[in-house]
Design a protein around this motif. Structure first.
Motif, mmCIF file in Angstrom:
data_model
loop_
_atom_site.group_PDB
_atom_site.id
_atom_site.type_symbol
_atom_site.label_atom_id
_atom_site.label_comp_id
_atom_site.label_asym_id
_atom_site.label_seq_id
_atom_site.Cartn_x
_atom_site.Cartn_y
_atom_site.Cartn_z
ATOM 1 N N VAL A 43 37.617 39.607 45.201
ATOM 2 C CA VAL A 43 36.764 41.116 44.739
ATOM 3 C C VAL A 43 36.543 41.019 43.030
ATOM 4 N N ILE A 44 37.642 41.255 42.620
ATOM 5 C CA ILE A 44 37.669 41.460 41.171
ATOM 6 C C ILE A 44 36.955 40.342 40.510
ATOM 7 N N ASP A 45 37.460 39.054 40.713
ATOM 8 C CA ASP A 45 36.590 37.912 40.157
ATOM 9 C C ASP A 45 35.161 38.133 40.423
ATOM 10 N N ASP A 46 34.539 38.430 41.238
ATOM 11 C CA ASP A 46 33.246 38.313 41.730
ATOM 12 C C ASP A 46 32.707 39.546 40.779
ATOM 13 N N GLU A 47 33.502 40.581 40.465
ATOM 14 C CA GLU A 47 32.928 41.923 39.860
ATOM 15 C C GLU A 47 32.821 41.545 38.372
#
Length: 237
Positions: free
Chosen positions: A87-91
């Protein structure tokens, strides 16, 4: 799950290596009545944890993109090295892409380097072999950046590009402090957030009121002018 069954725990503080595989196990822990704090890499389903502590991943991407856009005067060819699929990579990628939207900055390629130095080296070697011109590299993470630096050095292409990482690793901060043109800036992603998460979890049990929700730490741009305040030579990171 073993901790819950064997030790009858009241709270779990977890930093997922990958978001997907841990989502169901953490949900089951939560359903058993345990207070759950998730750190950094969010789960793939919202609402499971009681407390979420993280750096501002969207801001990290945005700040990186804004710097690259300004430095390149709105045009140029860049490559991107992503982290682990989470999720944080996508963000981070979303924030970065929003920052360069409307410019003539061209992303030649974007591949996962898994926040890993060796993977960063291999991905960057591939980029250097395939692209004759690269104006900038968004490495997203300082571990990746170290691998990128070595690949660029071995290819003798230090003069043509610059690298933007992220995290605040002391080795990278030192380069910024010293005016290294290959690594002119860094973007902070607070490495002590796990300690913050543990402190907040304890506060939930000892304070007069519940500690719930999100606790998001900022991601300022680190430059040669302010790098000294972020440099801790005795830090393990």
């Amino acid at each position: 799950e073993d901790l819950v069954s064997l030790r009858n725990i009241d709270a779990l503080v977890v930093l997922p290596f990958e978001s997907g595989p841990l989502t169901d196990p953490v949900r089951r822990v939560k359903e058993s009545g345990v207070f759950v704090t998730v750190v950094d890499r969010g789960l793939t389903e919202e609402g499971i944890q009681d407390l979420y502590v993280a750096g501002n991943n969207h801001e990290l991407g945005r700040v990186s993109g804004e710097y690259i856009r300004e430095r390149l005067d709105d045009e140029g060819d860049i490559v991107v090295l992503r982290g682990i699929p989470t999720v944080i990579d996508d963000e981070r990628v979303q924030g970065f892409q929003e920052a360069i939207e409307g410019s003539e900055i061209n992303i030649l390629d974007m591949q996962h380097a898994n926040w890993n130095r060796d993977d960063g080296f291999e991905v960057m070697q591939d980029y250097l072999a395939r692209f004759e011109n690269i104006d900038a590299v968004w490495a997203q993470d300082d571990d990746i950046a170290l691998g990128v630096i070595e690949a660029v050095r071995q290819a003798d292409r230090e003069e043509e590009l610059f690298i933007v990482g992220g995290a605040g690793m002391k080795d990278i901060i030192k380069r910024v402090m010293d005016g290294d043109e290959l690594v002119p800036v860094d973007v902070l992603y607070p490495p002590a957030m796990i300690a913050t998460a543990m402190d907040l979890t304890v506060q939930h049990f000892v304070s007069n009121g519940p500690v719930l929700g999100e606790y998001i730490l900022g991601s300022p741009l680190i430059t040669q002018e302010n790098a000294e305040q972020y440099y801790f030579p005795d830090s393990p990171f």
